[in-house]
Design a protein around this motif. Sequence first.
Motif, PDB file in Angstrom:
ATOM      1  N   PRO A 117      87.660   5.093  35.583  1.00 15.65           N
ATOM      2  CA  PRO A 117      86.420   5.464  34.919  1.00 15.65           C
ATOM      3  C   PRO A 117      86.551   6.766  34.131  1.00 15.65           C
ATOM      4  O   PRO A 117      87.326   7.653  34.511  1.00 15.65           O
ATOM      5  N   LYS A 118      85.794   6.853  33.053  1.00 15.57           N
ATOM      6  CA  LYS A 118      85.804   8.041  32.205  1.00 15.57           C
ATOM      7  C   LYS A 118      85.540   9.290  33.035  1.00 15.57           C
ATOM      8  O   LYS A 118      84.630   9.338  33.853  1.00 15.57           O
ATOM      9  N   GLY A 119      86.381  10.296  32.831  1.00 14.64           N
ATOM     10  CA  GLY A 119      86.208  11.568  33.520  1.00 14.64           C
ATOM     11  C   GLY A 119      86.745  11.613  34.930  1.00 14.64           C
ATOM     12  O   GLY A 119      86.583  12.625  35.625  1.00 14.64           O
ATOM     13  N   SER A 120      87.431  10.559  35.371  1.00 14.88           N
ATOM     14  CA  SER A 120      87.921  10.498  36.750  1.00 14.88           C
ATOM     15  C   SER A 120      89.426  10.723  36.808  1.00 14.88           C
ATOM     16  O   SER A 120      90.138  10.626  35.811  1.00 14.88           O
ATOM     17  N   GLU A 121      89.918  10.971  38.004  1.00 17.09           N
ATOM     18  CA  GLU A 121      91.357  11.113  38.218  1.00 17.09           C
ATOM     19  C   GLU A 121      92.074   9.771  38.080  1.00 17.09           C
ATOM     20  O   GLU A 121      93.269   9.721  37.863  1.00 17.09           O
ATOM     21  N   GLU A 122      91.319   8.681  38.215  1.00 14.63           N
ATOM     22  CA  GLU A 122      91.917   7.347  38.103  1.00 14.63           C
ATOM     23  C   GLU A 122      92.086   6.903  36.654  1.00 14.63           C
ATOM     24  O   GLU A 122      92.759   5.902  36.381  1.00 14.63           O
ATOM     25  N   ALA A 123      91.491   7.628  35.720  1.00 12.42           N
ATOM     26  CA  ALA A 123      91.538   7.220  34.314  1.00 12.42           C
ATOM     27  C   ALA A 123      92.975   7.210  33.803  1.00 12.42           C
ATOM     28  O   ALA A 123      93.840   7.960  34.279  1.00 12.42           O
ATOM     29  N   ILE A 124      93.226   6.342  32.838  1.00  8.53           N
ATOM     30  CA  ILE A 124      94.564   6.231  32.258  1.00  8.53           C
ATOM     31  C   ILE A 124      94.981   7.568  31.655  1.00  8.53           C
ATOM     32  O   ILE A 124      94.145   8.339  31.162  1.00  8.53           O
ATOM     33  N   PRO A 174      80.247  17.261  23.439  1.00 11.28           N
ATOM     34  CA  PRO A 174      80.591  17.353  24.866  1.00 11.28           C
ATOM     35  C   PRO A 174      81.161  16.040  25.389  1.00 11.28           C
ATOM     36  O   PRO A 174      80.808  14.957  24.898  1.00 11.28           O
ATOM     37  N   HIS A 175      82.017  16.145  26.395  1.00  8.42           N
ATOM     38  CA  HIS A 175      82.729  14.959  26.877  1.00  8.42           C
ATOM     39  C   HIS A 175      81.787  13.870  27.356  1.00  8.42           C
ATOM     40  O   HIS A 175      82.032  12.678  27.120  1.00  8.42           O
ATOM     41  N   ASP A 176      80.682  14.222  28.012  1.00 10.89           N
ATOM     42  CA  ASP A 176      79.788  13.179  28.509  1.00 10.89           C
ATOM     43  C   ASP A 176      79.057  12.460  27.381  1.00 10.89           C
ATOM     44  O   ASP A 176      78.589  11.335  27.550  1.00 10.89           O
ATOM     45  N   GLU A 177      78.989  13.108  26.186  1.00  9.39           N
ATOM     46  CA  GLU A 177      78.355  12.485  25.032  1.00  9.39           C
ATOM     47  C   GLU A 177      79.369  11.861  24.076  1.00  9.39           C
ATOM     48  O   GLU A 177      78.975  11.247  23.070  1.00  9.39           O
ATOM     49  N   ALA A 178      80.650  12.021  24.364  1.00 11.61           N
ATOM     50  CA  ALA A 178      81.686  11.400  23.522  1.00 11.61           C
ATOM     51  C   ALA A 178      81.503   9.896  23.563  1.00 11.61           C
ATOM     52  O   ALA A 178      81.420   9.292  24.627  1.00 11.61           O
ATOM     53  N   TYR A 179      81.420   9.284  22.372  1.00 11.34           N
ATOM     54  CA  TYR A 179      80.925   7.909  22.288  1.00 11.34           C
ATOM     55  C   TYR A 179      81.993   6.860  22.011  1.00 11.34           C
ATOM     56  O   TYR A 179      81.699   5.670  22.007  1.00 11.34           O
ATOM     57  N   SER A 180      83.226   7.256  21.767  1.00 14.02           N
ATOM     58  CA  SER A 180      84.231   6.278  21.358  1.00 14.02           C
ATOM     59  C   SER A 180      85.258   6.022  22.469  1.00 14.02           C
ATOM     60  O   SER A 180      85.360   6.765  23.441  1.00 14.02           O
ATOM     61  N   LEU A 181      86.016   4.959  22.283  1.00 15.39           N
ATOM     62  CA  LEU A 181      86.846   4.410  23.349  1.00 15.39           C
ATOM     63  C   LEU A 181      87.865   5.398  23.894  1.00 15.39           C
ATOM     64  O   LEU A 181      88.104   5.445  25.111  1.00 15.39           O
ATOM     65  N   GLU A 182      88.491   6.205  23.005  1.00 14.18           N
ATOM     66  CA  GLU A 182      89.560   7.080  23.482  1.00 14.18           C
ATOM     67  C   GLU A 182      89.088   8.096  24.509  1.00 14.18           C
ATOM     68  O   GLU A 182      89.884   8.653  25.265  1.00 14.18           O
ATOM     69  N   SER A 183      87.762   8.350  24.567  1.00 12.08           N
ATOM     70  CA  SER A 183      87.232   9.331  25.517  1.00 12.08           C
ATOM     71  C   SER A 183      87.330   8.854  26.962  1.00 12.08           C
ATOM     72  O   SER A 183      87.135   9.644  27.889  1.00 12.08           O
ATOM     73  N   VAL A 184      87.662   7.576  27.182  1.00  9.12           N
ATOM     74  CA  VAL A 184      87.794   7.047  28.538  1.00  9.12           C
ATOM     75  C   VAL A 184      89.052   7.584  29.224  1.00  9.12           C
ATOM     76  O   VAL A 184      89.074   7.761  30.449  1.00  9.12           O
ATOM     77  N   GLY A 185      90.116   7.869  28.467  1.00  6.21           N
ATOM     78  CA  GLY A 185      91.361   8.358  29.059  1.00  6.21           C
ATOM     79  C   GLY A 185      91.300   9.835  29.422  1.00  6.21           C
ATOM     80  O   GLY A 185      90.445  10.585  28.933  1.00  6.21           O
ATOM     81  N   LYS A 186      92.236  10.269  30.290  1.00  6.35           N
ATOM     82  CA  LYS A 186      92.350  11.709  30.572  1.00  6.35           C
ATOM     83  C   LYS A 186      92.650  12.468  29.283  1.00  6.35           C
ATOM     84  O   LYS A 186      92.139  13.566  29.048  1.00  6.35           O
ATOM     85  N   HIS A 187      93.530  11.904  28.483  1.00  2.34           N
ATOM     86  CA  HIS A 187      93.806  12.373  27.124  1.00  2.34           C
ATOM     87  C   HIS A 187      93.633  11.161  26.220  1.00  2.34           C
ATOM     88  O   HIS A 187      93.852  10.023  26.648  1.00  2.34           O
ATOM     89  N   GLY A 188      93.272  11.404  24.989  1.00  2.91           N
ATOM     90  CA  GLY A 188      93.095  10.257  24.110  1.00  2.91           C
ATOM     91  C   GLY A 188      92.798  10.653  22.688  1.00  2.91           C
ATOM     92  O   GLY A 188      92.309  11.746  22.420  1.00  2.91           O
ATOM     93  N   PHE A 189      93.123   9.749  21.781  1.00  2.00           N
ATOM     94  CA  PHE A 189      92.814   9.972  20.383  1.00  2.00           C
ATOM     95  C   PHE A 189      92.741   8.634  19.652  1.00  2.00           C
ATOM     96  O   PHE A 189      93.312   7.632  20.091  1.00  2.00           O
ATOM     97  N   THR A 190      92.007   8.645  18.560  1.00  2.00           N
ATOM     98  CA  THR A 190      92.006   7.540  17.614  1.00  2.00           C
ATOM     99  C   THR A 190      93.066   7.804  16.565  1.00  2.00           C
ATOM    100  O   THR A 190      93.205   8.943  16.098  1.00  2.00           O
ATOM    101  N   LEU A 191      93.817   6.774  16.199  1.00  4.93           N
ATOM    102  CA  LEU A 191      94.656   6.834  15.006  1.00  4.93           C
ATOM    103  C   LEU A 191      93.964   6.012  13.930  1.00  4.93           C
ATOM    104  O   LEU A 191      93.852   4.789  14.047  1.00  4.93           O
TER     105      LEU A 191
END
Length: 327
Positions: A117-124, A174-191
């Motif tokens: 889940p987004k924001g968790s230690e289990e996130a990718i 803010p992270h809780d308002e980040a609306y796109s898919l990459e925000s689910v990971g511990k780190h992430g970005f859109t290309l």
Amino acid sequence: MGPPLKVQSPVNGKQSCKMEKKSFPPLSNVAICGGTHGNEMTGVYMVREMQKKKIDKIGSVSIKTVLANPQAVDACRRYIDKDLNRCFTNALLSSPITDSTPYELRRAQDLNAQMGPKGSEEAIDLLIDLHNTTANMGLCMIFYFKDSISLHILKYLQSKMPSVQATAIQLDIPHDEAYSLESVGKHGFTLEIGPQPNGVIRADIFNTVKQAIDLTIEWLQEFNSGRTFVGGEIDVYTLVKSVDYPRDPVTGEITAAIHPQLQDNDFKLLQSGDPAFLTFYGETVKYEGEALYPFFVNECAYYEKKVAFQLGRKVTLTLPSISVKKD
């Protein structure tokens, strides 16, 4: 991921973050996603090819490939009910599912369960979401926070792909308002890469993205093996505002197109008095305001959002040296 950046100058700012060397846990699990928008074909075919070749592990990196919005891909549409890439705020991810819940919101919660889940230690560990734009933006990384991992990857891509315009946009959300898919990971970005029309696959665009993915995995291997990546400076663009097309005050229809002098000139400074639009009866409409950098110029998908282009400031960041955390 750190706090949102502060912009220090109207056009060019230098943000010094004199930090000690930082260490991170190994980045062992990576997701590569495509088809978040079903008519952006580079990510769709990249994911399909990787799945066909059963690419699920390279060296120290386990790779999860995900076709994010399969119904929209099948229909070759951006989305079915709702833009999937606006469905990943904490509020939407925790909202109850009912019979009237849009398909994409259901899918967002499924993807969050798979890769979060987004924001968790289990996130990718790292989530890369592949997109196309009809704008002339080259290869553009989009991220939410001053994430040293993502920015070091961008720096690596710039060093290894000198013939490609590789830039970055930072969204101050803010992270809780980040609306796109990459925000689910511990780190992430859109290309985000363009220009490429919707529903079309271009070989040059596909090959550029393939090279960027290969180099990212190469970077991850070196990082996990213990290499220290030396800090330095990197330029990013911070979103300031969106600009709509001129519109008829009665009908709301647009009355002008992007001016030829602005078209295809993403990331080139737009100054007050420069042409921005050309009306359908031949009159030039000039930009008025602070000198800023345009991007997503004449993006097809943004017509429905009433956005002709977006404007940002250029900020220079100082990155710390980073390495893998040792046991």
